[in-house]
Scaffold this motif. Sequence first.
Motif, short mmCIF file in Angstrom:
data_model
loop_
_atom_site.label_atom_id
_atom_site.label_comp_id
_atom_site.label_asym_id
_atom_site.label_seq_id
_atom_site.Cartn_x
_atom_site.Cartn_y
_atom_site.Cartn_z
N LYS A 116 0.83 -1.21 0.00
CA LYS A 116 0.00 0.00 0.00
C LYS A 116 0.87 1.26 0.00
O LYS A 116 0.61 2.21 -0.75
CB LYS A 116 -0.92 -0.01 1.22
CG LYS A 116 -1.87 1.17 1.32
CD LYS A 116 -2.83 0.97 2.50
CE LYS A 116 -3.85 2.12 2.60
NZ LYS A 116 -3.23 3.37 3.00
N GLN A 159 2.62 1.97 -3.34
CA GLN A 159 1.68 2.59 -4.28
C GLN A 159 1.53 4.08 -3.99
O GLN A 159 1.57 4.92 -4.90
CB GLN A 159 0.32 1.93 -4.17
CG GLN A 159 0.18 0.62 -4.88
CD GLN A 159 -1.25 0.14 -4.80
OE1 GLN A 159 -1.69 -0.39 -3.77
NE2 GLN A 159 -2.00 0.33 -5.86
N GLU A 160 1.34 4.40 -2.73
CA GLU A 160 1.15 5.79 -2.34
C GLU A 160 2.36 6.64 -2.69
O GLU A 160 2.22 7.82 -3.05
CB GLU A 160 0.87 5.88 -0.84
CG GLU A 160 -0.46 5.27 -0.42
CD GLU A 160 -0.61 5.16 1.09
OE1 GLU A 160 -1.73 4.90 1.56
OE2 GLU A 160 0.40 5.31 1.82
N VAL A 198 -3.30 -3.17 -9.18
CA VAL A 198 -1.96 -3.76 -9.01
C VAL A 198 -1.88 -5.04 -9.84
O VAL A 198 -2.73 -5.93 -9.72
CB VAL A 198 -1.67 -4.08 -7.53
CG1 VAL A 198 -0.35 -4.83 -7.39
CG2 VAL A 198 -1.64 -2.81 -6.71
N GLY A 245 -1.53 -0.41 -13.06
CA GLY A 245 -0.86 0.36 -12.01
C GLY A 245 0.45 -0.30 -11.61
O GLY A 245 1.18 -0.85 -12.44
N MET A 246 0.77 -0.26 -10.32
CA MET A 246 2.01 -0.82 -9.83
C MET A 246 2.08 -2.32 -10.11
O MET A 246 1.07 -3.02 -10.03
CB MET A 246 2.16 -0.58 -8.33
CG MET A 246 3.52 -0.99 -7.76
SD MET A 246 3.67 -0.71 -5.98
CE MET A 246 2.75 -2.11 -5.34
#
Length: 256
Positions: A59, A62-63, A109, A140-141
């Motif tokens: 988490k 990602q942030e 993700v 995304g990631m």
Amino acid sequence: MVDPVEIFVQQDLQEVAEGAVPRHVAIIMDGNGRWASRRGLPRTEGHRRGVKTVREIVKRAQEQGVGYLTLFSFSSENWSRPASEVQFLLSLLKRFIRQDLMKLREADVRVRIIGCRHNLPDELLRVLQEAESATEACTGMVLQVAFNYGARAEIVRAVQKLTAEVSAGARSVESIDEEMISQALDTGGMPDPDLIIRTSGEQRLSNFLLWQAAYSEFYFTPLAWPDFDAAAFDDALAAFGARERRFGGLTAKVGP
């Protein structure tokens, strides 16, 4: 006249200065067992707490804008551990994927699994394949999980693949270069890690991403993996951002 090598190095350093967050972070998650032993708990409790840390770090990465996160979850040498511990680790992996897969997909993700899949139990193979197929459309990631992974074995597989292509006449020996080898590795298509973190005080790679780590920055922390929280991850990113990366080139002033 400006040396073109110096221009190249200046550009690399400028990128670090303007975007200190590494594109690819790889982590050797070490110390679960020792964390538990220091507290008089069974080693399995350390592994259980380590899964909570995985969720927190995924988490946080990602942030922070990390594009690729690679976690060393189970090495090819880990099979030599007591059978009960191995079975617990495998059950944790399956449980993590089944419980978190929907959340990972919702968070955009993409999950990739690297490592040898030969002779893995069918049920485990299905779980790994499900994690990849269920998130393959995510943009995304990328969360890359190194499972049943050893870097030397990975390099051997890459050499075998390229050798087979040479034998089949698909390519010549002379055409094989570093980029071709990189693409033949399990991590083909992924950028090399900018930062490799290892927890629990050990300062070695332990057969992890040996080829890919050629120009990685290393960050070692005495914190055991269950204690490595978002703040500790931020500290590692800050340490990375303060470093000057030369990639074998010249020292150059960043900026104008």
